[in-house]
Design a protein around this motif. Structure first.
Motif, PDB file in Angstrom:
ATOM      1  N   ASP A 191       0.889  -1.163   0.000  1.00 14.87           N
ATOM      2  CA  ASP A 191       0.000   0.000   0.000  1.00 14.87           C
ATOM      3  C   ASP A 191       0.929   1.215   0.000  1.00 14.87           C
ATOM      4  OD1 ASP A 191      -1.737   2.084   0.493  1.00 14.87           O
ATOM      5  OD2 ASP A 191      -2.864   1.044   2.060  1.00 14.87           O
ATOM      6  N   LEU A 192       1.105   1.835  -1.177  1.00 16.23           N
ATOM      7  CA  LEU A 192       2.137   2.855  -1.331  1.00 16.23           C
ATOM      8  C   LEU A 192       1.917   4.040  -0.406  1.00 16.23           C
ATOM      9  CD1 LEU A 192       2.575   2.866  -5.221  1.00 16.23           C
ATOM     10  CD2 LEU A 192       3.843   1.565  -3.500  1.00 16.23           C
ATOM     11  N   LEU A 193       0.663   4.433  -0.191  1.00 19.17           N
ATOM     12  CA  LEU A 193       0.394   5.599   0.645  1.00 19.17           C
ATOM     13  C   LEU A 193       0.729   5.330   2.110  1.00 19.17           C
ATOM     14  CD1 LEU A 193      -0.700   8.486   0.616  1.00 19.17           C
ATOM     15  CD2 LEU A 193      -2.986   7.548   1.005  1.00 19.17           C
ATOM     16  N   ALA A 194       0.490   4.114   2.550  1.00 22.40           N
ATOM     17  CA  ALA A 194       0.745   3.771   3.945  1.00 22.40           C
ATOM     18  C   ALA A 194       2.157   3.241   4.182  1.00 22.40           C
ATOM     19  CB  ALA A 194      -0.265   2.730   4.418  1.00 22.40           C
ATOM     20  N   VAL A 195       2.857   2.853   3.098  1.00 24.04           N
ATOM     21  CA  VAL A 195       4.201   2.255   3.177  1.00 24.04           C
ATOM     22  C   VAL A 195       4.152   0.989   4.038  1.00 24.04           C
ATOM     23  CG1 VAL A 195       6.664   2.797   3.367  1.00 24.04           C
ATOM     24  CG2 VAL A 195       5.020   4.654   3.171  1.00 24.04           C
ATOM     25  N   GLU A 196       3.161   0.149   3.761  1.00 21.48           N
ATOM     26  CA  GLU A 196       3.015  -1.142   4.427  1.00 21.48           C
ATOM     27  C   GLU A 196       2.479  -2.154   3.422  1.00 21.48           C
ATOM     28  OE1 GLU A 196       0.940  -1.348   8.128  1.00 21.48           O
ATOM     29  OE2 GLU A 196       1.397   0.741   8.650  1.00 21.48           O
ATOM     30  N   THR A 197       2.767  -3.418   3.666  1.00 21.57           N
ATOM     31  CA  THR A 197       2.220  -4.463   2.801  1.00 21.57           C
ATOM     32  C   THR A 197       0.920  -5.003   3.377  1.00 21.57           C
ATOM     33  OG1 THR A 197       3.531  -6.166   3.914  1.00 21.57           O
ATOM     34  CG2 THR A 197       4.465  -5.170   1.930  1.00 21.57           C
ATOM     35  N   GLY A 198       0.111  -5.542   2.482  1.00 22.46           N
ATOM     36  CA  GLY A 198      -1.144  -6.156   2.867  1.00 22.46           C
ATOM     37  C   GLY A 198      -1.569  -7.155   1.812  1.00 22.46           C
ATOM     38  N   ARG A 199      -2.724  -7.752   2.020  1.00 18.95           N
ATOM     39  CA  ARG A 199      -3.256  -8.714   1.058  1.00 18.95           C
ATOM     40  C   ARG A 199      -4.130  -7.947   0.075  1.00 18.95           C
ATOM     41  NH1 ARG A 199      -4.241 -14.194   0.581  1.00 18.95           N
ATOM     42  NH2 ARG A 199      -6.177 -14.818  -0.450  1.00 18.95           N
ATOM     43  N   ARG A 200      -3.669  -7.907  -1.162  1.00 20.75           N
ATOM     44  CA  ARG A 200      -4.411  -7.189  -2.201  1.00 20.75           C
ATOM     45  C   ARG A 200      -5.147  -8.207  -3.067  1.00 20.75           C
ATOM     46  NH1 ARG A 200      -3.207  -4.419  -7.091  1.00 20.75           N
ATOM     47  NH2 ARG A 200      -2.428  -6.452  -7.815  1.00 20.75           N
ATOM     48  N   GLU A 201      -6.424  -7.921  -3.301  1.00 23.88           N
ATOM     49  CA  GLU A 201      -7.254  -8.754  -4.168  1.00 23.88           C
ATOM     50  C   GLU A 201      -7.809  -7.877  -5.276  1.00 23.88           C
ATOM     51  OE1 GLU A 201     -10.122  -9.842  -1.342  1.00 23.88           O
ATOM     52  OE2 GLU A 201      -8.803 -11.174  -0.194  1.00 23.88           O
ATOM     53  N   LEU A 202      -7.730  -8.354  -6.489  1.00 20.38           N
ATOM     54  CA  LEU A 202      -8.190  -7.583  -7.649  1.00 20.38           C
ATOM     55  C   LEU A 202      -8.972  -8.506  -8.579  1.00 20.38           C
ATOM     56  CD1 LEU A 202      -6.181  -4.990  -9.694  1.00 20.38           C
ATOM     57  CD2 LEU A 202      -7.395  -6.800 -10.887  1.00 20.38           C
ATOM     58  N   VAL A 203     -10.125  -8.019  -9.023  1.00 17.46           N
ATOM     59  CA  VAL A 203     -10.956  -8.764  -9.970  1.00 17.46           C
ATOM     60  C   VAL A 203     -11.390  -7.808 -11.075  1.00 17.46           C
ATOM     61  CG1 VAL A 203     -13.097 -10.046 -10.324  1.00 17.46           C
ATOM     62  CG2 VAL A 203     -11.788 -10.365  -8.217  1.00 17.46           C
ATOM     63  N   GLU A 204     -11.314  -8.277 -12.320  1.00 20.80           N
ATOM     64  CA  GLU A 204     -11.777  -7.488 -13.465  1.00 20.80           C
ATOM     65  C   GLU A 204     -12.649  -8.364 -14.349  1.00 20.80           C
ATOM     66  OE1 GLU A 204     -10.063  -4.572 -17.033  1.00 20.80           O
ATOM     67  OE2 GLU A 204      -8.695  -5.878 -15.902  1.00 20.80           O
ATOM     68  N   LEU A 205     -13.789  -7.821 -14.763  1.00 23.29           N
ATOM     69  CA  LEU A 205     -14.705  -8.500 -15.667  1.00 23.29           C
ATOM     70  C   LEU A 205     -14.941  -7.602 -16.870  1.00 23.29           C
ATOM     71  CD1 LEU A 205     -17.379  -9.683 -13.054  1.00 23.29           C
ATOM     72  CD2 LEU A 205     -15.484 -11.036 -13.984  1.00 23.29           C
ATOM     73  N   TRP A 206     -14.849  -8.160 -18.060  1.00 20.99           N
ATOM     74  CA  TRP A 206     -15.068  -7.365 -19.254  1.00 20.99           C
ATOM     75  C   TRP A 206     -15.775  -8.214 -20.311  1.00 20.99           C
ATOM     76  CZ3 TRP A 206     -10.337  -9.442 -18.005  1.00 20.99           C
ATOM     77  CH2 TRP A 206      -9.759 -10.294 -18.943  1.00 20.99           C
ATOM     78  N   GLY A 207     -16.258  -7.537 -21.321  1.00 19.11           N
ATOM     79  CA  GLY A 207     -16.900  -8.254 -22.407  1.00 19.11           C
ATOM     80  C   GLY A 207     -17.592  -7.316 -23.362  1.00 19.11           C
ATOM     81  N   ASN A 208     -18.153  -7.888 -24.401  1.00 19.36           N
ATOM     82  CA  ASN A 208     -18.972  -7.133 -25.337  1.00 19.36           C
ATOM     83  C   ASN A 208     -19.985  -8.070 -25.961  1.00 19.36           C
ATOM     84  OD1 ASN A 208     -17.760  -8.233 -27.935  1.00 19.36           O
ATOM     85  ND2 ASN A 208     -15.936  -7.254 -27.069  1.00 19.36           N
ATOM     86  N   ALA A 209     -21.054  -7.484 -26.455  1.00 19.24           N
ATOM     87  CA  ALA A 209     -22.134  -8.262 -27.055  1.00 19.24           C
ATOM     88  C   ALA A 209     -22.697  -7.499 -28.241  1.00 19.24           C
ATOM     89  CB  ALA A 209     -23.237  -8.535 -26.038  1.00 19.24           C
ATOM     90  N   SER A 210     -22.978  -8.210 -29.305  1.00 17.05           N
ATOM     91  CA  SER A 210     -23.608  -7.650 -30.498  1.00 17.05           C
ATOM     92  C   SER A 210     -25.048  -8.123 -30.559  1.00 17.05           C
ATOM     93  CB  SER A 210     -22.865  -8.093 -31.756  1.00 17.05           C
ATOM     94  OG  SER A 210     -21.528  -7.623 -31.751  1.00 17.05           O
ATOM     95  N   ILE A 211     -25.958  -7.174 -30.768  1.00 13.00           N
ATOM     96  CA  ILE A 211     -27.386  -7.474 -30.844  1.00 13.00           C
ATOM     97  C   ILE A 211     -27.883  -7.035 -32.209  1.00 13.00           C
ATOM     98  CG2 ILE A 211     -29.640  -7.067 -29.797  1.00 13.00           C
ATOM     99  CD1 ILE A 211     -28.131  -6.306 -27.218  1.00 13.00           C
ATOM    100  N   GLY A 212     -28.275  -7.980 -33.010  1.00 11.75           N
ATOM    101  CA  GLY A 212     -28.672  -7.637 -34.370  1.00 11.75           C
ATOM    102  C   GLY A 212     -27.469  -7.204 -35.182  1.00 11.75           C
TER     103      GLY A 212
END
Length: 749
Positions: free
Chosen positions: A610-631
């Motif tokens: 954690d750069l602002l706190a200058v300490e380490t921790g458990r970081r979790e990151l999730v990203e969801l993406w996609g696209n869809a065509s209709i007609g």
């Protein structure tokens, strides 16, 4: 290379496509492309109907090979191509057969947005030097895409920012689809003169089904590190010219922007403008282009992708979108990012020339910038600072090809203001032969800065108002059919500055060694597996270890056009006087459950700083993406990223970023696009030594209507609205709004 006489079966298919011809997918076993492109007799209307008699005199070719995922195997579908020319244009026709035409993917899209569809294309190496090429593609409904291919650019070989002026049309048929293309010689750059042209050409078909098949007219070995080197040779077109090739593009932009600092207060007008402008493009020879712009309109008609500069110490990169800088941008590429044209933020005027000599390529830019934007670098971070002064800008680049394998180049960037100057010059070289590629570059800079810039980089880099320094890098890459290996070293002095580029880190040296292996599993559900690992060490200029890292990844390609990867990393990382241990694992994957839907996900978990706190921790990151065509014309897209840091018995922060929207393409010219963007950051103030916002949230939306006759003649009308809240403004309130109208007209006298 002499032309190949078409087989009787091929002639039969051209004269009358029957069911037996449509079912025939095997190309001749020894099919060799290439030949002489003939002069066409008669007129051709670009309407997607291959019914003109003029096509009878064309050179007949075939897209015969599957090069991905196949290994130069016979193409699974048949594609017959005809090529010819007139005094002012190259003509190409594709007759794309498909045993299951109902599975063809074809949508109305904006330019350069149909790459996931079925499409056909012609790739042109007009100087036959295997360095730079044009890629022009068309989907079954006539939607265009065009790219510049720069073989020397290992980071981005295909650049879709170039927009040429050419015509196309397509239509779906009972047997597949047909496409016609007319490419004016005024759109291309090539060697002039009365002699025959000799071009490298690849005829291409994208056939996306369970796997995305890349089909070509020529073989391309898996161990090849130079795709244009495999393109077939075509001759003819003697004495063709570009004509006057003068284009004048006046622009008019009208807009108003309003903002306010708190809810319930009056809106104030920040900017109300009526701005005319003028762009001029002229090619005095087929190998040279001159561009000029007066009071240029470099406004963007669509928003940048929202990025949240959160728990990251370096400035964010946004791609260039302004037409004056995009055309011919590849002429200025080098191994270091010494030219990032968004640094020329608000030019009053600009002049540019790009071109080719017999064995070289060159480019130059001169501009007067109304402001001076400086990317102030550091050892562990960077940021932008704007100076309230004008600046004169000059950029020059020249590359000379010593041989087919070796090239050398020089580049210089120069910017000067009232009490500010930054000058960079350097040389570079590239050698490529078979599986081996070696590159090197060395740069020298000298600068002069006012106090506000010195204050921004003082500290680890000192407080010298006239810093100077050297940056150099060298790299070797080996890549054959299965194995790959790379090693490189970078060394950048603490006094080096490249203010017209995007080099946000200085005062360090870094070495990397890595390699991997590829398993090809043809005709199996998981048809390719890639493994890669590398180790790198980064030291500060005084010898302090900044990073020591090892990472490895395993990537799979399989059914439903799927990719899936596993990746892990462990490192020592220096921050605020301390070396921390970081490590994480992540998974990344995407697939197409149907041809009209793409779904993707990324997950990352591990120990991070954690750069602002200058300490380490458990970081979790999730990203969801996609696209869809209709007609045919409606499409939706989304990208949601969420990350959380847990440490010291609590949740230090949670951050979410959303980029979403949709577009409705009424026809090939008209489009309505809606963009939605938002972010939210929540912190626990008790877990930080300094004062932080507990909650910050913002969102914005933009609606744009466009009518494009071609890339130069268009009308844009749009509006945007944004809202904001933080601890000082606990209620979300609208803080920005704007409307605009932009008209451009491309006139070719």
């Amino acid at each position: 290379m002499s032309s190949l006489r078409p087989a009787p079966l091929l002639f039969a298919c051209l004269l009358a496509v029957s069911a037996p011809c449509a079912a025939q997918t095997m190309a001749p076993a020894e099919y060799v492309p290439g030949g002489r492109i003939p002069l066409l007799q008669g007129d051709i209307a670009i309407d997607g109907k291959l019914d003109e008699a003029a096509w009878d005199g064309a050179l007949v070719q075939e897209v015969a090979y599957d090069i991905q995922p196949g290994d130069n195997t016979p193409a699974p579908v048949r594609t017959i191509v005809r090529l010819g020319y007139t005094a002012d244009a190259l003509y190409v026709a594709f007759h794309a057969l498909d045993e299951k035409p109902g599975e063809i993917l074809a949508h109305l899209r904006d330019r350069d947005a149909a790459f996931s569809d079925d499409w056909v294309g012609v790739f042109l190496d007009t100087f036959d030097d295997q360095r730079r090429g044009y890629e022009l593609i068309v989907n079954p409904l006539g939607v265009q895409g065009d790219l510049i291919r720069d073989e020397a650019n290992s980071e981005n070989q295909e650049d879709a920012s170039w927009d040429g002026l050419w015509s196309s049309a397509g239509q779906l048929t009972a047997e597949g689809y047909d496409v016609e293309m007319r490419i004016p010689f005024s759109t291309l750059r090539f060697r002039g003169g009365p002699q025959d042209q000799r071009w490298g050409i690849s005829l291409f078909r994208n056939w996306p089904r369970d796997k995305r098949h890349q089909l070509t007219s020529h073989k391309s070995p898996r161990d090849s590190n130079c795709f244009p080197c495999t393109w077939a040779k075509y001759e003819g077109m003697a004495g063709v010219e570009q004509g006057r090739n003068l284009e004048i593009v006046p622009t008019l932009t009208v807009g108003q922007t309003q903002s306010r600092d708190a809810a319930g207060t009056a809106w104030r007008s920040d900017d109300t403008s009526i701005e005319p402008g003028l762009d001029v493009s002229w090619a005095p020879s087929p190998a040279m282009t001159l561009n000029a712009t007066l009071n240029p309109d470099f406004s963007q008609v669509e928003t940048d992708q929202l990025q949240l500069n959160f728990n990251d110490s370096f400035a964010l990169f946004f791609p260039e979108k302004r037409p004056f800088f995009l055309e011919g941008a590849d002429y200025f590429n080098s191994q270091f990012d010494v030219l990032y044209t968004r640094q020329i933020a608000d030019p009053d005027f600009g002049l540019r020339t790009t071109g080719r000599t017999g064995s070289g390529a060159y480019g130059a830019i001169v501009a007067r910038d109304a402001t001076t934007l400086v990317l102030v670098p550091g050892v562990l971070g960077s940021d932008f600072v704007q100076l309230d002064q004008k600046a004169d800008v000059a950029v020059g680049r020249y590359r000379y090809d010593l041989s087919k394998h070796t090239s050398v180049g020089v580049i210089g960037t120069f910017r000067e203001g009232d009490d500010y100057a930054n000058n960079v010059a350097g040389v570079d070289a590239r050698w490529q032969d078979g599986a081996h590629t070696a590159t090197a570059q060395i740069l020298r800079s000298e600068s002069e800065y006012p106090a506000e810039i010195v204050d921004a980089y003082s500290g680890e880099l000192g407080a010298d108002a006239t810093p100077s320094g050297t940056a150099w890098r060298a790299e070797y890459v080996f890549s054959n059919r299965n194995w790959n290996f790379d090693t490189w070293h970078i060394d950048i002095d603490p006094g080096f500055r490249a203010d017209l580029g995007f080099m946000g880190q200085v005062g360090y040296d870094k070495s990397l060694v890595g390699g991997g292996y590829t398993w090809y599993r043809d005709d199996r559900p998981i048809n390719r597996i890639d493994w890669y690992a590398d180790f790198d060490i980064t030291d500060r200029f005084d010898g302090q270890l900044l990073e020591r890292e090892f990472e490895s990844s395993l990537k799979f390609r399989g059914p439903m056009q799927s990719t899936f990867s596993l990746h892990g990393m462990t490192r020592k990382r220096y921050w605020e006087g301390t070396l921390f241990d970081e490590h994480y694992v992540d998974i990344n994957g995407e697939f197409r459950p149907t041809g009209n839907v793409l779904l993707g996900a990324y997950a990352n978990v591990g120990t991070m700083i954690d750069l602002l706190a200058v300490e380490t921790g458990r970081r979790e990151l999730v990203e969801l993406w996609g696209n869809a065509s209709i007609g045919r014309g409606l499409s939706l897209n989304w990208d949601i990223l969420h990350q959380r840091m847990r440490r010291d018995g609590g949740t230090a922060f949670e951050a979410t970023v959303l980029n979403a929207g949709g577009s409705w393409q009424f026809d090939p010219r008209q489009r309505l696009r809606l963009t939605l963007q938002g972010s939210e950051v929540q912190r626990d103030p008790s877990l930080y030594a300094e004062v932080v916002n507990e909650t910050a949230r913002d969102w914005a939306t933009q609606l744009v209507y466009s009518y494009k006759v071609n890339p130069r003649t268009a009308v844009y009308a749009g509006a945007s609205y944004g809202a904001f809240m933080d601890d000082d403004h606990p209620d979300l309130f609208g803080n920005t709004r704007s409307v605009f109208l932009k008209i451009t007209y491309g006139w070719q006298p």
